[in-house]
Structure formats: C-alpha cells, structure tokens
Design an enzyme around this catalytic site. Structure first.
Site, PDB file in Angstrom:
ATOM      1  CG  ASP A   9       1.733   1.073   7.049  1.00 18.64           C
ATOM      2  OD1 ASP A   9       1.183   0.257   7.806  1.00 18.64           O
ATOM      3  OD2 ASP A   9       2.591   0.729   6.199  1.00 18.64           O
ATOM      4  CE  LYS A  15      -3.697  -2.133   2.768  1.00 15.25           C
ATOM      5  NZ  LYS A  15      -4.433  -1.996   4.051  1.00 15.25           N
ATOM      6  CB  THR A  64      10.476  -6.510  -0.594  1.00 17.02           C
ATOM      7  OG1 THR A  64      10.576  -6.770   0.808  1.00 17.02           O
ATOM      8  CG2 THR A  64       9.024  -6.557  -1.008  1.00 17.02           C
ATOM      9  CB  ILE A  88      10.195   2.941   1.389  1.00 15.11           C
ATOM     10  CG1 ILE A  88      11.523   3.113   2.129  1.00 15.11           C
ATOM     11  CG2 ILE A  88       9.341   1.849   2.005  1.00 15.11           C
ATOM     12  CD1 ILE A  88      11.365   3.713   3.522  1.00 15.11           C
ATOM     13  CG  ASP A 123      13.844  -1.945   3.671  1.00 15.18           C
ATOM     14  OD1 ASP A 123      13.824  -2.949   2.952  1.00 15.18           O
ATOM     15  OD2 ASP A 123      13.001  -1.735   4.562  1.00 15.18           O
TER      16      ASP A 123
END
Length: 226
Positions: A202, A77, A150, A144, A146
């Site tokens: 979030d 999201k 992912t 984002i 890092d």
C-alpha cells in the site's frame, strides 16, 4: 520481458532479478480499478507472473522442509495476499508428494513506513505470546524487504520463542544500500529501489486492492499523502 533476468544455480534460487532500466508494462495492456486511473506509472509485475513465481517458491519450500507441519507467520498488512497464495500453493504441491504438509497461519504486523519513506521506528504489533511456534518449523512470509531492519527485528523477536527452524519468504526484495540483513531464504523478485504498490502493498492504505504490482505516479503520491 527483457527487464527480467533469472539467476539460478544448481542448489540455490536467488529470485528473478528485475533490471534497473525495466520500465514495466503499459497500463492500457491490463485491467485495474477505475479509481486509480492517473495514480500509476505502469504495471511493474503482472498478477499472472506473481502467481507463477509463487508456485515455484512453494515447491522450494516443500523440498526444503523435513517435517509435515509448518507455521507460516504472515507479516501484515503487505504480506497477506502473498501469504495466502503461497500457503495454498504449498498445500497443493505437497499433495502430490509423500510429504503432505499441514500449514498453520499466524499473523503479526510490522509498521515502519510513513508515506513512501521507511522510518527508523519499527513497531511490532501482534500477539505477545507466539509459543505456538516453539519447536516448530516457521516460515515468515513478507510482501517486501528493503533495508532489512524490520526483518532483522522480527527475526530477533521470533527466535525468543525457540522455534525448530526459521526461514523467510519475501515476494519482493529491493536493491538498496546499507542492507541490514541477508537475503530471505526464498525470494520472488529482486527489484530496483522504486516505490511499488498493489497485491496488498500500500501507500497510506491505498492500492492494496490492485492485483498487479505497480509503480505509483507522483500524482498518486500527492493525492494520497498524509
């Protein structure tokens, strides 16, 4: 603004690098939702700066794309605001060039965080059939990046559908050790390894409604911890 540094060469744009010592802006200088008072340390990147940088990235995307059709794969999201603004900027920029671009948006969701920690368990939640990207130029849009684990998993998944080209736009890239993948092709800001929220990013589903990117306070982490 002394905490921001632009790194640019004639052929590449590696993003705006925010230095480790950057402490952000005082919260009193900006407006933000009343219900988050006490939950934030500072305004790390104001909304206006985000929008200016997004327009710059849109120009790079248009310049680099050799086709008038592109599929933007929005990573939900946390990437939805960046994706929405980037796609609108791409359309706006391309209208003023001979290469007027059509951008189709598809969505996929990745989950790898619990509280403020990235987990080893990466889930790809979304349409199993991404055949719409076969033979197409694809731009993966992520809020984002890092460790890169992912994104590496998502790229592997996307490549199975044989797109013509795949590039990645990341609004934020964290400076972290043991990075698993190379930098995105289009980088908004390179930031220290701090947990930031806002602009759809979030903490356990809170703070997505902030327009600015902010650093969450310890009180905020405790308040919304699960």
């Amino acid at each position: 603004m002394s905490g921001y540094e632009m790194i640019r060469s004639p052929k590449t744009d590696q993003g705006i690098v925010i230095k480790d010592e950057w402490q952000g802006y005082d919260l009193d200088l900006f407006t933000y939702p009343e219900h988050y008072h006490g939950d934030l340390e500072n305004i790390y990147i104001p909304h206006g700066v985000i929008m200016d940088r997004t327009e710059c990235l849109a120009r790079l995307v248009v310049d680099d794309t050799d086709d008038n059709y592109m599929v933007a794969l929005c990573v939900l999201k946390g990437g939805y605001k960046f994706c929405s603004d980037l796609v609108e900027c791409i359309k706006s920029v391309s209208r003023n060039t001979p290469k007027h671009m059509t951008v189709r948006v598809e969505f996929i969701r990745l989950k790898s965080y619990l509280n403020d920690q990235s987990s080893e368990d990466i889930q790809i939640i979304g349409p199993e059939d991404l055949s719409v990207i076969t033979g197409k130029n694809v731009l993966i849009v992520e809020g984002i990046v890092d460790t890169g684990k992912t994104m590496k998993a998502l790229l592997k998944h996307v490549q199975t559908f044989q797109p013509k080209m795949v590039k990645v736009a990341g609004l934020l890239v964290k400076r972290v050790p043991n990075v698993a993948a190379k930098l995105p092709d289009y980088v908004g800001f390179v930031i220290p390894n701090r947990f930031v929220v806002g602009y759809a990013l979030d903490y356990n589903e809170y703070f997505r409604d902030l327009n600015h990117i902010c650093v969450i306070s310890d009180e905020g982490k405790m308040k919304y911890k699960i």
